[in-house]
Design an enzyme around this catalytic site. Structure first.
Site, short mmCIF file in Angstrom:
data_model
loop_
_atom_site.label_atom_id
_atom_site.label_comp_id
_atom_site.label_asym_id
_atom_site.label_seq_id
_atom_site.Cartn_x
_atom_site.Cartn_y
_atom_site.Cartn_z
N ASP A 1 -56.80 81.41 80.35
CA ASP A 1 -56.48 79.87 80.27
C ASP A 1 -56.72 79.44 78.93
O ASP A 1 -56.92 77.91 78.86
CB ASP A 1 -57.06 79.18 81.49
N HIS B 1 -49.36 81.54 82.15
CA HIS B 1 -49.10 80.81 80.87
C HIS B 1 -48.34 79.42 81.11
O HIS B 1 -47.15 79.83 81.42
CB HIS B 1 -48.74 81.67 79.78
N GLY C 1 -54.73 78.66 76.53
CA GLY C 1 -53.55 77.91 76.00
C GLY C 1 -52.65 79.23 75.18
O GLY C 1 -51.89 78.78 74.20
P1 GDP Z 1 -52.85 80.58 78.92
O1 GDP Z 1 -52.82 81.32 80.11
O2 GDP Z 1 -53.78 81.00 77.90
O3 GDP Z 1 -51.47 80.65 78.61
O4 GDP Z 1 -53.26 79.21 79.42
P2 GDP Z 1 -53.00 78.00 80.51
O5 GDP Z 1 -51.49 77.77 80.48
O6 GDP Z 1 -53.36 78.81 82.14
O7 GDP Z 1 -53.89 76.91 80.30
C1 GDP Z 1 -53.74 76.09 79.34
C2 GDP Z 1 -53.68 74.63 79.99
O8 GDP Z 1 -53.77 73.83 78.72
C3 GDP Z 1 -52.15 74.34 80.00
O9 GDP Z 1 -52.37 73.39 81.12
C4 GDP Z 1 -51.30 74.01 78.61
O10 GDP Z 1 -50.29 73.06 79.36
C5 GDP Z 1 -52.54 73.16 78.40
N1 GDP Z 1 -52.48 72.89 77.11
C6 GDP Z 1 -52.28 73.96 75.96
N2 GDP Z 1 -52.72 73.38 74.65
C7 GDP Z 1 -53.05 71.92 74.86
C8 GDP Z 1 -53.46 71.13 74.22
O11 GDP Z 1 -53.76 71.14 72.85
N3 GDP Z 1 -53.91 70.02 74.69
C9 GDP Z 1 -53.55 69.73 75.90
N4 GDP Z 1 -54.12 68.47 76.43
N5 GDP Z 1 -53.43 70.61 77.09
C10 GDP Z 1 -52.81 71.83 76.42
#
Ligand code: GDP
Length: 427
Positions: free
Chosen positions: A13, A41, A15
């Site tokens: 999670d 993701h 990002g």
């Molecule tokens: P992944 O599995 O690594 O792709 O991560 P996830 O999607 O499960 O979780 C990352 C969360 O952070 C999601 O809700 C994204 O929309 C959010 N996100 C990613 N980058 C940023 C950022 O720079 N700022 C904010 N506020 N949210 C972000």
């Protein structure tokens, strides 16, 4: 730089989806190489908001080929569900290729996942119950079913019967469940095969040919370094390797072709599921960070479970970057910390007996570790519109540079919001 791997430095999670979506336009092929639909993701772009579980994050990039490699735990129903969701939101039909060697997550894998977590009760691992652990168990017991088996009825029947023989002893005796029959599965699986046929090919050859032509590839990891079964917080790990190095196996790219490894980490910590989590917060402090985190609060993209929250953990992240072999870091969610006057960061662990360490300990030592925190100044302002590092307030710049020093890898990317364009490239 033929293959870039985008991987997690922490518990997942981080990002990664956003970073893959942002960088996919530089690559001809985007490959998923491990895990299944047990993690999500999140991607926010011109088509809307998506939680991809199985599809590679290049599905939004025109002209990109999206490969589901042999290392993936492939679930046919989840695949079509995600694809239909994309098309319903107006995303042009992506070019997707599924490895004929990928193996199938079957209904009995999910059933065993549920039954086993139920049997473990309080001692359960917090499985997403997507069948991933029973799937990989079968794979290494040589009881798996490959995608190509869907096209050979006799072979498919033999594979299912082999897989069910031992399960049908366990089901009634360990779980009090009725035995299963290959006959009940085979018709649906043959139909699945017919639907999947247009997407299935030898993706190993596709990838090797692309590399021979000098094309750029992106390998997309799932979860993070600390969930790796060998290097992570075993047994609270996942069942396939989450490391960039595993892309050589799960995607079929030559080891020396992976020249760039982007390790993604959040500016704070979050973790879904059970297991040691040294910087974990509780009460109002955790609730506020959870509410403000991510794009709509920190809740699991697959399960909706509230994520456990903590301050940035430099011990875990430095280790995560080391085992990933990170050549650069993407720091996400920096904007989220804009409500704080002062931001604690974990720089070392205190172990039982009082000794301090900066090395990430083995699981047997981790439960007793306590965080040693240092407080950095906050910036108390909205930074989500910044597109250049110099546009960040001095305290936010200092926070990034301090983290960079602590983890020992250059932070090239700073993400200041969930949308694709909310990204600073420090070059
Ligand atoms: P992944 O599995 O690594 O792709 O991560 P996830 O999607 O499960 O979780 C990352 C969360 O952070 C999601 O809700 C994204 O929309 C959010 N996100 C990613 N980058 C940023 C950022 O720079 N700022 C904010 N506020 N949210 C972000």
């Amino acid at each position: 730089m033929p293959v870039t791997a985008i991987v997690g430095a922490n518990w997942g999670d981080e990002g990664k989806g956003k970073m893959t979506d942002a960088l996919a336009s530089q690559s001809k092929i985007v490959i998923r190489y491990q895990g299944g639909s047990n993690a999500g993701h999140t991607i926010i772009n011109e088509y809307g908001k998506f939680a991809l579980h199985l599809l590679p994050s290049g599905v939004f990039t025109p002209g990109a080929i999206n490969v589901i490699g042999p290392g993936v735990a492939f679930h046919t129903g989840d695949f079509f569900k995600e694809l239909e969701q994309l098309l319903a939101k107006g995303v042009p039909a992506p070019d997707i290729r599924i490895s004929d060697r990928a193996q199938l997550v079957l209904p009995y894998h999910q059933l065993f996942d549920e039954l086993e977590e139920g049997r473990l009760g309080d001692r359960q691992f917090g499985s997403t119950k997507k069948g991933i652990a029973p799937f990989y168990s079968d794979k290494y017991l040589k009881l798996g079913v490959q995608v190509a088996d869907l096209f050979e009825e006799q072979r498919l029947r033999e594979r299912l019967e082999a897989a069910l023989a031992a399960k049908n002893v366990l089901l009634p005796h360990l779980y009090g469940h009725t035995p299963l029959s290959a006959d009940d599965l085979i018709g649906k699986l043959l139909q699945d095969g017919a639907r999947l046929a247009p997407y299935v090919c030898d993706t190993g050859k596709l990838v090797r040919d692309a590399l021979a032509r000098g094309e750029q590839l992106l390998a997309e990891g799932q979860l993070g370094a600390l969930r790796d079964p060998d290097h992570g917080i075993y047994p609270f790990s996942t069942s396939s390797s989450t490391l960039a190095g595993f892309a050589t196996v799960g995607a079929g790219v030559p080891p020396a072709s992976i020249t760039r490894i982007v390790a993604v980490t959040k500016a704070y910590s979050s973790c879904v599921g059970a297991g040691p989590f040294v910087t974990e917060l509780s009460g109002d402090t955790a609730d506020e960070l959870r509410r403000r985190g991510g794009d709509a609060g920190e809740f699991g993209a697959t399960t909706g479970r509230p994520r456990r929250m903590g301050w940035f953990d430099a011990v875990a992240t430095r280790y995560g970057c080391e085992v990933q072999g990170a050549t650069e870091v993407a720091l996400t969610n920096l904007d989220v910390l804009g409500y704080l006057d002062a931001i604690p960061v974990c720089t070392a662990y205190e172990l039982a007996g009082g000794a301090h360490t900066e090395q990430f300990p083995v699981s047997a030592r981790l439960d007793e570790a306590r965080p040693v925190l240092r407080t950095l100044p906050g910036w108390n302002t909205d930074i989500s519109a910044a597109r250049q590092f110099a546009e960040l307030p001095p305290a936010a710049q200092q926070y990034v540079l301090e983290l960079e020093k602590l983890i020992g890898v250059r932070i090239r990317w700073v993400s200041v919001g969930p949308r694709r364009e909310q990204l600073i490239d420090r070059g």
